[in-house]
Write a protein that holds these residues in place. Structure first.
Motif, mmCIF file in Angstrom:
data_model
loop_
_atom_site.group_PDB
_atom_site.id
_atom_site.type_symbol
_atom_site.label_atom_id
_atom_site.label_comp_id
_atom_site.label_asym_id
_atom_site.label_seq_id
_atom_site.Cartn_x
_atom_site.Cartn_y
_atom_site.Cartn_z
ATOM 1 N N TYR A 223 0.858 -1.180 0.000
ATOM 2 C CA TYR A 223 0.000 0.000 0.000
ATOM 3 C C TYR A 223 0.892 1.227 0.000
ATOM 4 O O TYR A 223 1.941 1.234 0.652
ATOM 5 N N VAL A 224 0.501 2.247 -0.760
ATOM 6 C CA VAL A 224 1.353 3.433 -0.882
ATOM 7 C C VAL A 224 0.580 4.710 -0.561
ATOM 8 O O VAL A 224 -0.624 4.800 -0.791
ATOM 9 N N ASP A 225 1.344 5.670 -0.047
ATOM 10 C CA ASP A 225 0.764 6.957 0.323
ATOM 11 C C ASP A 225 1.023 8.044 -0.709
ATOM 12 O O ASP A 225 0.325 9.045 -0.737
ATOM 13 N N GLU A 226 2.052 7.851 -1.544
ATOM 14 C CA GLU A 226 2.402 8.853 -2.550
ATOM 15 C C GLU A 226 2.790 8.187 -3.866
ATOM 16 O O GLU A 226 3.363 7.101 -3.871
ATOM 17 N N VAL A 227 2.524 8.878 -4.955
ATOM 18 C CA VAL A 227 2.939 8.421 -6.277
ATOM 19 C C VAL A 227 4.347 8.938 -6.518
ATOM 20 O O VAL A 227 4.609 10.135 -6.366
ATOM 21 N N ASP A 228 5.284 8.045 -6.855
ATOM 22 C CA ASP A 228 6.642 8.457 -7.224
ATOM 23 C C ASP A 228 6.625 8.987 -8.654
ATOM 24 O O ASP A 228 5.793 8.571 -9.469
ATOM 25 N N ALA A 229 7.557 9.865 -8.955
ATOM 26 C CA ALA A 229 7.625 10.461 -10.293
ATOM 27 C C ALA A 229 7.794 9.417 -11.386
ATOM 28 O O ALA A 229 7.305 9.588 -12.502
ATOM 29 N N SER A 230 8.468 8.302 -11.078
ATOM 30 C CA SER A 230 8.727 7.281 -12.096
ATOM 31 C C SER A 230 7.603 6.249 -12.218
ATOM 32 O O SER A 230 7.624 5.425 -13.128
ATOM 33 N N ASP A 231 6.626 6.269 -11.307
ATOM 34 C CA ASP A 231 5.545 5.287 -11.327
ATOM 35 C C ASP A 231 4.664 5.418 -12.564
ATOM 36 O O ASP A 231 4.326 6.528 -12.981
ATOM 37 N N LEU A 232 4.267 4.288 -13.114
ATOM 38 C CA LEU A 232 3.224 4.246 -14.124
ATOM 39 C C LEU A 232 1.935 3.991 -13.366
ATOM 40 O O LEU A 232 1.884 3.115 -12.495
ATOM 41 N N VAL A 233 0.891 4.749 -13.648
ATOM 42 C CA VAL A 233 -0.343 4.685 -12.877
ATOM 43 C C VAL A 233 -1.467 4.121 -13.731
ATOM 44 O O VAL A 233 -1.744 4.620 -14.819
ATOM 45 N N PHE A 234 -2.096 3.058 -13.222
ATOM 46 C CA PHE A 234 -3.268 2.456 -13.845
ATOM 47 C C PHE A 234 -4.393 2.564 -12.831
ATOM 48 O O PHE A 234 -4.194 2.274 -11.660
ATOM 49 N N GLU A 235 -5.570 2.983 -13.262
ATOM 50 C CA GLU A 235 -6.674 3.132 -12.327
ATOM 51 C C GLU A 235 -7.847 2.264 -12.755
ATOM 52 O O GLU A 235 -8.256 2.283 -13.911
ATOM 53 N N ASN A 236 -8.353 1.472 -11.802
ATOM 54 C CA ASN A 236 -9.506 0.610 -12.037
ATOM 55 C C ASN A 236 -10.443 0.717 -10.853
ATOM 56 O O ASN A 236 -9.999 0.621 -9.709
ATOM 57 N N HIS A 237 -11.724 0.895 -11.127
ATOM 58 C CA HIS A 237 -12.742 0.946 -10.076
ATOM 59 C C HIS A 237 -12.379 1.961 -8.994
ATOM 60 O O HIS A 237 -12.623 1.736 -7.811
ATOM 61 N N GLY A 238 -11.741 3.064 -9.387
ATOM 62 C CA GLY A 238 -11.396 4.135 -8.457
ATOM 63 C C GLY A 238 -10.139 3.897 -7.641
ATOM 64 O O GLY A 238 -9.817 4.684 -6.758
#
Length: 107
Positions: free
Chosen positions: A44-59
């Motif tokens: 579980y993460v509290d912040e998005v890192d600059a290098s992260d690829l972000v995928f969003e499903n069901h919010g």
């Protein structure tokens, strides 16, 4: 390229983040270990890192580092209950083999 969550997994993550009182989603990656060579790591993460690829499903956001994406592309993360056990289940089309104990896999 994508990594997805089922509704059951999204509900579980959402409930957990709500109980924690903070968090933006989960980070999914791979590490070298085990008898088959690679293992999933999930946190579980509290912040998005600059290098992260972000995928969003069901919010819910699923964060993946660029190095892991080559191994995780097309993976669906589910949350299942089997008898008295419950946990995340990874459906990864890139897996070629899985060790007998289920802790590691090979691409």
């Amino acid at each position: 390229m994508a990594v997805t969550l089922t509704e059951a997994a999204a509900r579980h993550v959402s409930r957990y983040l709500s109980r924690r009182g903070k968090g933006v989603g989960v980070r999914l990656g791979v590490k070298t270990t085990g008898c088959s060579g690679m293992a999933y790591k999930l946190e579980y993460v509290d912040e998005v890192d600059a290098s992260d690829l972000v995928f969003e499903n069901h919010g819910i956001k699923v964060l993946v580092d660029p190095k892991s994406l080559a191994y995780l592309d097309g993976t669906e993360l589910d949350f299942v209950r089997e008898g008295l056990n419950e946990g995340f289940k990874f459906s990864n089309p890139n897996e070629r083999d899985r060790c007998g104990c289920g802790e590691s896999f090979r691409i």
